[in-house]
Design a protein around this motif. Structure first.
Motif, PDB file in Angstrom:
ATOM      1  N   PHE A 197       0.829  -1.210   0.000  1.00 53.06           N
ATOM      2  CA  PHE A 197       0.000   0.000   0.000  1.00 53.06           C
ATOM      3  C   PHE A 197       0.862   1.259   0.000  1.00 53.06           C
ATOM      4  O   PHE A 197       0.471   2.273  -0.591  1.00 53.06           O
ATOM      5  N   ALA A 198       2.035   1.207   0.636  1.00 55.03           N
ATOM      6  CA  ALA A 198       2.930   2.366   0.625  1.00 55.03           C
ATOM      7  C   ALA A 198       3.443   2.643  -0.793  1.00 55.03           C
ATOM      8  O   ALA A 198       3.484   3.804  -1.234  1.00 55.03           O
ATOM      9  N   ILE A 199       3.836   1.593  -1.506  1.00 58.24           N
ATOM     10  CA  ILE A 199       4.310   1.749  -2.886  1.00 58.24           C
ATOM     11  C   ILE A 199       3.178   2.228  -3.785  1.00 58.24           C
ATOM     12  O   ILE A 199       3.369   3.091  -4.648  1.00 58.24           O
ATOM     13  N   TYR A 228       0.942   6.753  -6.845  1.00 59.91           N
ATOM     14  CA  TYR A 228      -0.164   7.665  -7.140  1.00 59.91           C
ATOM     15  C   TYR A 228       0.218   9.113  -6.850  1.00 59.91           C
ATOM     16  O   TYR A 228      -0.123  10.024  -7.616  1.00 59.91           O
ATOM     17  N   GLN A 229       0.918   9.323  -5.734  1.00 61.61           N
ATOM     18  CA  GLN A 229       1.295  10.678  -5.353  1.00 61.61           C
ATOM     19  C   GLN A 229       2.274  11.281  -6.356  1.00 61.61           C
ATOM     20  O   GLN A 229       2.147  12.456  -6.740  1.00 61.61           O
ATOM     21  N   LEU A 235       2.290   0.016 -13.521  1.00 64.08           N
ATOM     22  CA  LEU A 235       0.904  -0.429 -13.693  1.00 64.08           C
ATOM     23  C   LEU A 235      -0.007   0.745 -14.041  1.00 64.08           C
ATOM     24  O   LEU A 235      -0.855   0.636 -14.943  1.00 64.08           O
ATOM     25  N   ASN A 236       0.170   1.873 -13.362  1.00 69.47           N
ATOM     26  CA  ASN A 236      -0.629   3.064 -13.665  1.00 69.47           C
ATOM     27  C   ASN A 236      -0.422   3.517 -15.104  1.00 69.47           C
ATOM     28  O   ASN A 236      -1.372   3.932 -15.781  1.00 69.47           O
ATOM     29  N   ALA A 237       0.824   3.448 -15.571  1.00 71.21           N
ATOM     30  CA  ALA A 237       1.126   3.859 -16.942  1.00 71.21           C
ATOM     31  C   ALA A 237       0.468   2.931 -17.954  1.00 71.21           C
ATOM     32  O   ALA A 237      -0.087   3.376 -18.962  1.00 71.21           O
TER      33      ALA A 237
END
Length: 308
Positions: free
Chosen positions: A164-166, A171-172, A259-261
């Motif tokens: 969750f930290a990663i 995201y940040q 993953l976001n990318a």
């Protein structure tokens, strides 16, 4: 080391936890495939269970070896720490490959038609390869933590916190890098003395624009026109150089940043048919670097661990 790997594979095959996690990942892949097929949207909320299941599996499986005294028995039998460590790393990669297959098979069967109709095959393949590499990074991260911490409960908690930290960190960084440089414009009108031709137009009433008259220090009448001037407002949250050059690779080094990318690009193909400017070709290289660093750090720390 091969004997150790074969023995561990046999233990995994007989483990109810392995089959339970494998079944859960298979279902997860099917649910994600249905989500993509019905909504034509790649949402990471449906992928999160995969990483949580991986964290749980490696924490509990390796923790059980400590609890059962299996690792201590290997040392007594003459196995070196290097053999134990790299056998576990190899086993984790093999297990991850099986889990990846369990996730992708139902996903591809369900979502392949929708994806093929909107996304070029090259993009699908490159995204799949990069995603698989990022899963290996997650698996090795969870393995290293679990093999360094004897308590499976504590290892599981740390792995969940790391995940969750990663995720939040990625995201940040993405949010910060996505900030616009300017957030608006301030418009003002500045006076400027008119030319003789413009003064003539003002007297004739044909001048287009705003103007006014005033007397100068000598008492003479002067004509001044109003010139509009726009000043852009700088966004205080905008990340400028050189920090921007540092944060961008850092985002892609994080497996969740990759993953976001992937999700952003695949979704843009679904709706706009265009690819975002993302260096996909570098993602597997980033993952390989992360794997090498994690394995090296884990090995250095494991050599100092007391297994007696």
């Amino acid at each position: 080391m091969l004997n150790v790997i074969r023995a561990e594979l046999f233990r995994s095959k007989k483990s109810k936890l392995f089959w339970l996690i494998l079944t859960a990942i298979f279902i997860n892949g099917g649910v994600y495939g249905m989500s993509v097929a019905t909504s034509e949207l790649f949402d990471d909320i449906f992928i999160m269970p995969l990483f949580i299941l991986l964290a749980a599996y490696f924490s509990l499986m390796i923790g059980r070896e400590y609890a059962d005294g299996t690792i201590r028995n290997k040392v007594i039998a003459g196995k070196t720490k290097a053999t134990i460590y790299f056998a576990q790393i190899t086993l984790s990669l093999i297990t991850s490959t099986i889990f990846i297959g369990a996730f992708f098979i139902p996903f591809i069967v369900i979502a392949s038609t929708t994806m093929a109709a909107n996304i070029p095959l090259a993009v699908i393949l490159s995204s799949s390869v990069g995603f698989i590499m990022s899963i290996f990074v997650w698996s090795i991260l969870f393995t290293v933590v679990s093999i360094l911490i004897s308590s499976r409960e504590i290892a599981a908690i740390i792995n969940f916190i790391l995940f969750f930290a990663i995720m939040i960190g990625a995201y940040q960084i993405n949010h910060s890098l996505g900030q616009q440089e300017y957030i608006g414009t301030i418009t003002s009108e500045l006076p400027e003395q008119m030319t003789p031709e413009e003064v003539k137009q003002a007297v004739d009433g044909t001048f287009e624009g705003s103007y006014y008259t005033e007397q100068n220090d000598d008492g003479a009448l002067i004509y001044l026109k109003l010139i509009q001037s726009g000043e852009e407002i700088l966004n205080p949250r905008y990340i400028d150089e050189p920090l921007r050059t540092i944060l961008q690779p850092l985002e892609y080094l994080l497996p969740y940043g990759q993953l976001n990318a992937y999700i952003s690009t695949l979704t843009s193909y679904m709706y706009a048919g265009s690819e975002e400017d993302v260096p996909f070709h570098l993602f597997p290289l980033y993952s390989l670097c992360m794997l090498a660093v994690l394995i090296a750090i884990g090995f250095i720390a494991f050599r100092k661990k007391d297994l007696s």
